[in-house]
Structure formats: C-alpha cells, structure tokens
Design a protein around this motif. Sequence first.
Motif, PDB file in Angstrom:
ATOM      1  N   ALA A   1      -2.467   6.187  -0.264  1.00  0.00           N
ATOM      2  CA  ALA A   1      -3.647   5.324  -0.113  1.00  0.00           C
ATOM      3  C   ALA A   1      -3.982   5.124   1.359  1.00  0.00           C
ATOM      4  O   ALA A   1      -5.154   5.166   1.744  1.00  0.00           O
ATOM      5  N   LEU A   2      -2.957   4.935   2.192  1.00  0.00           N
ATOM      6  CA  LEU A   2      -3.189   4.764   3.625  1.00  0.00           C
ATOM      7  C   LEU A   2      -3.757   6.044   4.231  1.00  0.00           C
ATOM      8  O   LEU A   2      -4.704   5.999   5.016  1.00  0.00           O
TER       9      LEU A   2
ATOM     10  N   GLU B   1      -7.178  -0.672  11.385  1.00  0.00           N
ATOM     11  CA  GLU B   1      -8.256  -1.147  10.520  1.00  0.00           C
ATOM     12  C   GLU B   1      -7.823  -1.133   9.058  1.00  0.00           C
ATOM     13  O   GLU B   1      -8.023  -2.114   8.336  1.00  0.00           O
ATOM     14  N   ALA B   2      -7.184  -0.057   8.619  1.00  0.00           N
ATOM     15  CA  ALA B   2      -6.759   0.060   7.223  1.00  0.00           C
ATOM     16  C   ALA B   2      -5.676  -0.957   6.872  1.00  0.00           C
ATOM     17  O   ALA B   2      -5.651  -1.483   5.755  1.00  0.00           O
TER      18      ALA B   2
ATOM     19  N   ASP C   1      -5.554   8.294   2.796  1.00  0.00           N
ATOM     20  CA  ASP C   1      -6.957   8.391   2.387  1.00  0.00           C
ATOM     21  C   ASP C   1      -7.850   7.483   3.224  1.00  0.00           C
ATOM     22  O   ASP C   1      -8.912   7.898   3.678  1.00  0.00           O
ATOM     23  N   LYS C   2      -7.413   6.250   3.439  1.00  0.00           N
ATOM     24  CA  LYS C   2      -8.212   5.297   4.221  1.00  0.00           C
ATOM     25  C   LYS C   2      -8.359   5.729   5.668  1.00  0.00           C
ATOM     26  O   LYS C   2      -9.402   5.521   6.283  1.00  0.00           O
ATOM     27  N   VAL C   3      -7.303   6.325   6.220  1.00  0.00           N
ATOM     28  CA  VAL C   3      -7.294   6.712   7.625  1.00  0.00           C
ATOM     29  C   VAL C   3      -7.995   8.057   7.828  1.00  0.00           C
ATOM     30  O   VAL C   3      -8.554   8.314   8.889  1.00  0.00           O
TER      31      VAL C   3
ATOM     32  N   ALA D   1      -7.807   3.603  13.337  1.00  0.00           N
ATOM     33  CA  ALA D   1      -8.003   3.702  11.885  1.00  0.00           C
ATOM     34  C   ALA D   1      -6.823   3.100  11.131  1.00  0.00           C
ATOM     35  O   ALA D   1      -7.006   2.433  10.102  1.00  0.00           O
TER      36      ALA D   1
ATOM     37  N   MET E   1       0.850  -1.185   0.000  1.00  0.00           N
ATOM     38  CA  MET E   1       0.000   0.000   0.000  1.00  0.00           C
ATOM     39  C   MET E   1       0.889   1.240   0.000  1.00  0.00           C
ATOM     40  O   MET E   1       1.959   1.241   0.625  1.00  0.00           O
TER      41      MET E   1
END
Length: 69
Positions: free
Chosen positions: A20-21, A53-54, A23-25, A50, A16
């Motif tokens: 991208a991380l 989880e990601a 954005d997810k967090v 977060a 990843m």
Amino acid sequence: MPIVIDIDVMLARRKMSVGALADKVGITPANLAVLKNGRAKAVRFTTLEALCEALECQPGDLLRWEPGE
C-alpha cells in the motif's frame, strides 16, 4: 551503515502494508524493500517527500543516525 531507515516503525504505527505504501509513493515494492532494509545508497528528496506525505510524518521520523563501530 550509520543512517537507519525506520519505515517499518511508521508502517506499524499507520497500520499500512508495504504494498500500500509503495502504491501511494509511486515506487515498486522491491525498491521500497531496498530502502526499508537499509540497502539503499541514496534516496531522492521527491521520494522522501512522498513517503512523508503518505505516512503523514516528518523526515526525522523515517531517518536517524547511529554512530558507527
């Protein structure tokens, strides 16, 4: 600092990108870089949750203690 953040390790394992991380967090890539590079003075539990989880990991996969000099 004796607390080491191993986000790079988990990013590599999950293939990843930092962007991208982030954005997810739900944090900026700049703030993630501060955390990733060990310059953060604190991390909120909601951010740690977060991240876990990601990255599908446990907090201990991201944080470790190294004795000081």
